[in-house]
Write a protein that holds these residues in place. Structure first.
Motif, short mmCIF file in Angstrom:
data_model
loop_
_atom_site.label_atom_id
_atom_site.label_comp_id
_atom_site.label_asym_id
_atom_site.label_seq_id
_atom_site.Cartn_x
_atom_site.Cartn_y
_atom_site.Cartn_z
N GLY A 89 0.82 -1.21 0.00
CA GLY A 89 0.00 0.00 0.00
C GLY A 89 0.85 1.26 0.00
N VAL A 90 1.87 1.29 0.86
CA VAL A 90 2.78 2.43 0.91
C VAL A 90 3.55 2.55 -0.40
CG1 VAL A 90 4.82 3.39 2.04
CG2 VAL A 90 3.00 2.37 3.42
N LEU A 91 4.00 1.40 -0.92
CA LEU A 91 4.73 1.39 -2.18
C LEU A 91 3.86 1.93 -3.32
CD1 LEU A 91 7.32 0.50 -3.72
CD2 LEU A 91 6.18 -1.70 -4.08
N THR A 92 2.61 1.49 -3.35
CA THR A 92 1.69 1.95 -4.40
C THR A 92 1.44 3.44 -4.30
OG1 THR A 92 0.60 -0.22 -4.45
CG2 THR A 92 -0.62 1.65 -5.38
N TRP A 93 1.20 3.94 -3.09
CA TRP A 93 0.95 5.37 -2.89
C TRP A 93 2.16 6.19 -3.34
CZ3 TRP A 93 -2.94 8.61 -1.44
CH2 TRP A 93 -2.57 9.91 -1.05
N LYS A 94 3.35 5.76 -2.91
CA LYS A 94 4.57 6.50 -3.23
C LYS A 94 4.86 6.47 -4.73
CE LYS A 94 9.39 6.81 -1.63
NZ LYS A 94 10.14 6.58 -2.87
N SER A 95 4.79 5.28 -5.33
CA SER A 95 5.13 5.15 -6.74
C SER A 95 4.08 5.78 -7.64
CB SER A 95 5.32 3.68 -7.11
OG SER A 95 4.13 2.94 -6.86
N THR A 96 2.82 5.77 -7.20
CA THR A 96 1.76 6.38 -8.01
C THR A 96 2.02 7.87 -8.20
OG1 THR A 96 0.10 4.77 -7.30
CG2 THR A 96 -0.71 6.87 -8.13
N HIS A 97 2.48 8.53 -7.14
CA HIS A 97 2.77 9.97 -7.25
C HIS A 97 4.10 10.23 -7.95
CE1 HIS A 97 -0.38 9.98 -4.15
NE2 HIS A 97 -0.59 11.24 -4.51
N GLU A 98 5.11 9.40 -7.68
CA GLU A 98 6.42 9.61 -8.31
C GLU A 98 6.38 9.34 -9.80
OE1 GLU A 98 9.18 7.18 -6.24
OE2 GLU A 98 9.48 8.61 -4.60
N LEU A 99 5.55 8.35 -10.22
CA LEU A 99 5.49 7.96 -11.62
C LEU A 99 4.22 8.47 -12.30
CD1 LEU A 99 6.76 4.28 -11.27
CD2 LEU A 99 8.04 6.28 -12.04
N ASP A 100 3.62 9.50 -11.75
CA ASP A 100 2.45 10.12 -12.38
C ASP A 100 2.84 10.58 -13.78
OD1 ASP A 100 0.28 11.56 -13.18
OD2 ASP A 100 0.29 12.97 -11.50
N PRO A 101 2.19 10.07 -14.83
CA PRO A 101 2.59 10.46 -16.19
C PRO A 101 2.41 11.95 -16.47
CG PRO A 101 0.51 9.25 -16.20
CD PRO A 101 1.08 9.12 -14.84
#
Length: 297
Positions: free
Chosen positions: A104-116
């Motif tokens: 969950g933390v990984l998804t939250w963090k990566s979703t914002h960092e890799l926002d296209p």
């Protein structure tokens, strides 16, 4: 320091996955050439290993229990009235819960960092490219350079690329596996994508969404070149005798399979905007050589 260690470990994992899959013919996704692609590959590896923490013990214990409590094993303890174990309860609830929290933390963090839609941080000025998905070809417009090409995208190495993407046909999906990112192209709408190539090369680009009989050949080449080579490519395009105005676009946009690479030395600066605007109010508009659009009856 911990973050660098984790990234290094994930890179090693990813390399291991590539080695295991060395018999496959297409490893573009696991062989990224841009920072976005590297981050996405590491995310896949991290998620996979996190889930294997559950999968591997379950498989191992299943085999162990089947062997230990087989009918012929008379030394195994027989407890028909057993109904509870605090240790087992703690294990089967705590470990999955921690993994879910981690993911969950990984998804939250990566979703914002890799926002296209999130621009890439770089000291280098980005280059803008407008992308139009057609049947069955890709049109690339360089608004700052006033040029365009069909089925060939050239970008300078180490330079962020800001893509504005739309479709003048059915919904499609723009994808360069080795640079990372995949985003839909939709008629009357504009999506964004930010990528960068860290190494020079000739990378495969494709349509990742079925769009009719010519879908399998809806491919293009993404050429990441040095600044000098990129400038030479721009000069080559500008040497073309073909220009892309509204009327020429109406010809280019006609359905066609295995479209050859085509260069346009000049482009109508309003073309991309007009392609999007023609679908306003649910009506498909004719693109004419003037600024007015006439609705089809």
């Amino acid at each position: 320091m911990k973050e660098k260690t984790l990234r290094g470990a994930m890179s090693s994992v990813a390399i291991g996955l590539v080695t295991l899959l060395s018999g496959c013919s297409n490893l573009d996704l696991l062989n990224p050439k841009g920072s976005v692609g590297v981050a996405e590959r590491d995310l896949i590896a991290t998620s996979t290993w996190a889930m294997l923490i559950v999968v591997i013990p379950v498989i191992a214990l299943t085999l162990l229990f089947a062997w230990r409590y087989r009918a012929s094993n008379k030394s195994a303890e027989y407890r028909p009235n057993w109904s509870h174990s605090t240790g087992i309860e703690i294990a089967v609830w705590t470990i999955p819960t921690l993994i879910i929290l981690f993911l969950g933390v990984l998804t939250w963090k990566s979703t914002h960092e890799l926002d296209p839609y999130r621009p890439l941080e770089s000291a280098v000025k980005p280059i803008n490219v407008e992308v139009v998905a057609l049947d069955w070809k890709w049109l690339f417009i360089y608004p700052d350079l006033g040029i365009a090409s069909v089925n060939q995208l050239a970008i300078p190495v180490g330079t962020p690329v800001n893509f504005n993407i739309t479709s003048d046909s059915v919904m499609n999906s723009f994808f360069i596996p080795q640079l990372g990112g995949q985003i839909y192209a939709m008629a009357g709408m504009q999506t964004k994508l930010h990528l960068i190539a860290d190494e020079a090369g000739d990378y495969a680009g494709e349509s990742a969404n079925f769009s009719g009989k010519g879908f399998s050949d809806m491919k293009f080449r993404a050429i990441a070149a040095s600044p000098a080579d990129f400038n030479a490519w721009v000069a080559k395009v500008r040497a073309s005798s073909d220009s892309l105005d509204m009327n020429r676009y109406n010809v280019v946009s006609q359905p066609g399979e295995k479209a050859p690479v085509t260069y346009f030395s000049s482009v109508d600066p309003k073309l991309f905007h007009n392609i999007i605007a023609r679908y306003n109010n649910g009506n498909v508009m004719d693109l004419k050589d003037d600024s007015n659009c006439k609705a089809k009856g």
